[in-house]
Write an enzyme that holds these catalytic residues in place. Structure first.
Site, PDB file in Angstrom:
ATOM      1  N   SER A  91      -9.597   3.858   3.797  1.00  0.00           N
ATOM      2  CA  SER A  91     -10.279   2.608   3.476  1.00  0.00           C
ATOM      3  C   SER A  91     -11.774   2.849   3.297  1.00  0.00           C
ATOM      4  CB  SER A  91     -10.082   1.599   4.607  1.00  0.00           C
ATOM      5  OG  SER A  91     -10.644   2.117   5.795  1.00  0.00           O
TER       6      SER A  91
ATOM      7  N   TYR B 161      -9.733  -6.291   7.583  1.00  0.00           N
ATOM      8  CA  TYR B 161      -9.769  -5.772   8.949  1.00  0.00           C
ATOM      9  C   TYR B 161     -11.053  -5.060   9.310  1.00  0.00           C
ATOM     10  CZ  TYR B 161      -9.386  -0.704   8.375  1.00  0.00           C
ATOM     11  OH  TYR B 161      -9.651   0.611   8.131  1.00  0.00           O
ATOM     12  N   LYS B 162     -11.848  -4.723   8.327  1.00  0.00           N
ATOM     13  CA  LYS B 162     -12.954  -3.846   8.656  1.00  0.00           C
ATOM     14  C   LYS B 162     -14.250  -4.549   8.356  1.00  0.00           C
ATOM     15  CE  LYS B 162     -14.262   0.853   7.640  1.00  0.00           C
ATOM     16  NZ  LYS B 162     -13.981   2.021   6.863  1.00  0.00           N
TER      17      LYS B 162
ATOM     18  N   TYR C 139       1.796   0.249   6.127  1.00  0.00           N
ATOM     19  CA  TYR C 139       2.228   1.335   5.252  1.00  0.00           C
ATOM     20  C   TYR C 139       3.673   1.139   4.783  1.00  0.00           C
ATOM     21  CZ  TYR C 139      -1.587   4.537   6.817  1.00  0.00           C
ATOM     22  OH  TYR C 139      -2.784   5.155   7.097  1.00  0.00           O
TER      23      TYR C 139
ATOM     24  N   HIS D  37      -2.585  11.405   9.708  1.00  0.00           N
ATOM     25  CA  HIS D  37      -3.588  10.445  10.186  1.00  0.00           C
ATOM     26  C   HIS D  37      -4.337  11.052  11.361  1.00  0.00           C
ATOM     27  CE1 HIS D  37      -5.377   6.609  11.379  1.00  0.00           C
ATOM     28  NE2 HIS D  37      -4.945   6.123  10.217  1.00  0.00           N
ATOM     29  N   GLY D  38      -5.531  10.584  11.613  1.00  0.00           N
ATOM     30  CA  GLY D  38      -6.258  10.968  12.824  1.00  0.00           C
ATOM     31  C   GLY D  38      -5.563  10.355  14.032  1.00  0.00           C
TER      32      GLY D  38
ATOM     33  N   ASP E 277      -6.743   8.748  16.364  1.00  0.00           N
ATOM     34  CA  ASP E 277      -7.477   7.614  16.934  1.00  0.00           C
ATOM     35  C   ASP E 277      -6.665   6.316  16.900  1.00  0.00           C
ATOM     36  OD1 ASP E 277      -7.837   8.099  14.158  1.00  0.00           O
ATOM     37  OD2 ASP E 277      -9.240   6.422  14.079  1.00  0.00           O
TER      38      ASP E 277
ATOM     39  N   ASP F 203     -22.788 -37.616  14.499  1.00  0.00           N
ATOM     40  CA  ASP F 203     -22.760 -36.930  13.199  1.00  0.00           C
ATOM     41  C   ASP F 203     -23.231 -37.890  12.103  1.00  0.00           C
ATOM     42  OD1 ASP F 203     -22.162 -35.223  11.091  1.00  0.00           O
ATOM     43  OD2 ASP F 203     -19.996 -35.578  11.179  1.00  0.00           O
TER      44      ASP F 203
END
Ligand code: SPV
Ligand code: MG
Length: 669
Positions: free
Chosen positions: A247, A281-282, A313, A327-328, A330, A442
């Protein structure tokens, strides 16, 4: 590190296959012989020098090596007594070229997969290839393992033995000891035994560790039958595919290192996450998908690049069926863990494997990432992101925020469900909630400076786009200043409603006196705002109150078309009915005529409708306008009552966040 390849023997058991060249020149695939494969793998592993012992067809072998045009320096050592001695004597003749070097030693008839060599070269100690999963061969080498090291190598050992092949990595000190023993043997006329007989005499002083490759290919070819088996296995290896998904828009050396390892496992397919999936997500990708795709397409060793549309995936693995996913490590913990679990389950469906390498944190990358996040919060980058998200995702969601902490909740809350990650896309700075937080009604009582202060508090700690509730926008002459200020601050959209006079919250409907502005006046205000803004990023959304004020669908639609005509960048249609029918009807009719102007809804009353349904009906922005305020205040009232009732705070401890958690809630930068 040098390689020593023993190629003096003939390989009689190969029959006609060795009638014109040494065994090592036997083809194992359409493009390779045993030797060309060995040499290519050695070169790829970074070996520069090869010492090769020769005997039969010496000239043919030497010419062949040079014809391969590999970046290797060869030293050929001929064993003139090749027909009556064993390779112990070939090694003896090469001693000068070997002493003092770390070496990788292999027989010339050995075929192995690349990872066997790579991993062996990374093994810190001297070692020999063994397999703990293969059966013990009747006539070939076995290694006796005692106390974790190789005690003896030979064809005659069966007890405490493992299948073994003449593939060694030897550190120079260990090699020198063995060479001394080989010299002693040969000088005493012992030239017909295996070099391992000499080795077996010194295994007390020299430690060679078993290097277990299990089922990975590492076999010698002695017969045409061996050749058929190994060639078939190589075909299977050559067809292996590896899948990795990225990503990132910043590639660092850690990524390259993991790509280098992955490509050795097979044909490497890189999945590049779509912009939408990254944003979910990031953080918003700095480089759009096409750019990120072309970066990966241009990395050496990447076979091809595909788009991965979602964080999960599952679909892409079912389609591509890669042998390995790399994949890493992590993702074993944290928010990616469910995605990893799903990958494992999907791989199990067809027998694929997950390969994980230690995740290496890269200091510079972390800093860049931090910098990128900081940049994303800057006005110029933040402002345009709402428009981009709408065009990217079709439908975006916004959650109400009225302070730094509610902004952080809107920014960071993440839910993972069936491999998909969900976050809010934007924040809504509601007039109702901003006023409520200040204990005020308001009714446009909280002045703009105070409202801007709220925006500032939120902006300081978040990066997501902000939609500002501009109430009626005030007088057109005032609205232009509001537009410029909001735009300068980095707000993405202002929504103004077509009411005039003392505005009351729409959810009162017709229970209170509320006046709708004339179409002409409101269009003038939209036009004034449109002319005031400096960028096309900033959006002015016209909010139609006709349904709230029970003026009918026709009025709502007439206004919508007029406001679009006047330059509104988006239309919000509001309703306070539980039944969404009028919202759906508006959306349907509006979309018949207007295709490209985003449609915004605030489903506080008609809250049974899902985002998916809104999207299907042509809605582009769903605002959850007040849920944080409405859940936060009852919790606070409850705590206040518990303390009052009990004359102490103990009873409300259970509903309190711990002091530790509250301190850790907002990490210091
Ligand atoms: C607000 O949140 O302040 C709004 C939406 O304007 S509503 O309360 O539904 O009118
Ligand atoms: Mg409002």
């Amino acid at each position: 590190m040098k390689a020593l390849i023993l190629n003096s023997g003939l390989g009689r058991r190969m029959g006609v296959l060795t009638s014109e060249h040494p065994k090592c020149m036997t083809e194992v695939s359409a493009s390779d012989t045993i030797l060309s494969r060995q040499l290519k793998l050695l070169s790829r592993a970074g070996i520069k020098e090869v010492v090769m012992t020769t005997g039969y067809f010496d000239d043919i072998l030497v010419n062949y090596c040079h014809s391969l045009e590999l970046d290797l320096k060869y030293t050929f050592v001929n064993n003139p007594l090749y027909s009556e001695t064993n390779y112990i004597y070939s090694i003896y003749r090469a001693i000068d070229k070997l002493r003092g070097n770390d070496i990788v030693l292999m027989h010339g008839d050995l075929v192995f997969e690349s990872s066997v060599l790579e991993d062996m070269l990374e093994f810190p100690e001297s070692c020999m290839k063994v397999s703990s999963t293969l059966p013990l061969p009747e006539k070939d080498f076995k290694a006796v393992i005692t106390d974790g090291t190789v005690k003896a190598v030979g064809v005659e050992f069966f007890d405490s033995a493992l299948e073994a092949q003449a593939l060694y990595k030897l550190n120079s000190a260990d090699l020198d000891l063995w060479l001394d023993k080989i010299a002693e043997f040969c000088e005493n006329g012992n030239r017909k035994c295996y070099a391992e007989v000499a080795l077996n005499e010194i295994t007390d002083t020299l430690k060679i560790y078993p290097f277990d490759v299990k089922d990975r290919l590492c076999s010698e070819i002695d017969t045409p039958e061996d050749l058929a088996v190994v060639s078939a296995k190589l075909r299977e290896i050559d067809n292996r595919t590896v899948y990795m998904c990225f990503s990132t828009d910043v590639i660092h050396s850690g990524h390259i290192a993991i790509i280098r390892r992955a490509e050795k496992l097979g044909k490497l397919i890189i999945g590049v996450l779509s912009d939408e999936a990254v944003a979910s997500y990031k953080r918003f990708p700095i480089l759009p998908f096409e750019e990120r795709r072309s970066i990966f397409e241009n990395i050496n060793g990447v076979s091809h690049v595909v788009k991965q549309d979602q964080l999960s995936y599952r679909d892409i693995l079912r389609e591509l069926r890669p042998t390995y996913v790399v994949h890493g490590d992590d993702w074993k913990e944290g928010f990616q863990k469910p995605i990893r679990d799903e990958v494992l389950a999907t791989l199990a469906e067809y027998g694929g494997q997950l390969v994980e390498y230690p995740y290496s944190k890269d200091q510079r990358f972390e800093e860049l990432e931090k910098l990128t996040r900081a940049q994303l919060s800057m006005p110029d980058l933040r402002r345009g992101r709402l428009r981009k998200l709408i065009s990217m995702k079709g439908l975006v969601t916004a959650l109400e925020a009225h302070s730094g902490i509610t902004g952080l909740i809107a920014e960071k809350t993440t839910v993972i469900d069936e491999g998909k990650t969900y976050q809010f896309d934007a924040m809504w700075v509601s007039s109702l909630c901003d006023s409520t937080a200040k204990g005020k009604p308001d009714i446009e009582l909280v002045d703009m400076s105070s409202r801007f202060r709220t925006i500032d508090d939120i902006m300081e700690v978040t990066t997501k786009p902000i939609i500002f509730d501009g109430d009626t926008g005030g007088l057109a002459e005032h609205f232009v200043y509001t537009v410029r200020s909001l735009e300068r601050m980095g707000v993405s959209m202002v929504i103004i409603e077509d009411k005039t006079g003392l505005k009351k919250n729409s959810l009162f409907g017709t229970e209170v006196a509320q006046t709708q502005d004339s179409i002409e006046n409101f269009c003038d205000k939209i036009r004034a705002g449109r002319d005031a803004k400096k960028t096309s990023d900033f959006m002015i959304c016209a909010r139609i109150e006709s349904l709230i004020l029970e003026r009918g669908m026709e009025d709502a639609l007439t206004r919508a078309y007029a406001y679009c005509e006047a330059g509104a960048d988006a239309i919000m249609i509001h309703s306070r009915k539980k039944d969404p029918a009028e919202i759906f009807e508006f959306a349907e009719k509006f979309r018949e005529k207007v295709k490209n102007i985003p449609l915004v809804v605030v489903p506080t009353s008609f809250n049974e409708v899902t985002e998916e349904e809104f999207k299907r009906r042509g809605v582009n922005v769903v605002i959850y306008a007040n849920q944080l305020t409405r859940t936060g205040f009852p919790a606070m009232q409850n705590a206040a009552q518990l303390i009052l009732k009990n004359h102490r705070a103990k009873e409300c401890d259970d509903i309190c966040m711990s002091i530790k958690d509250i301190i850790n809630l907002i990490p210091e930068e």
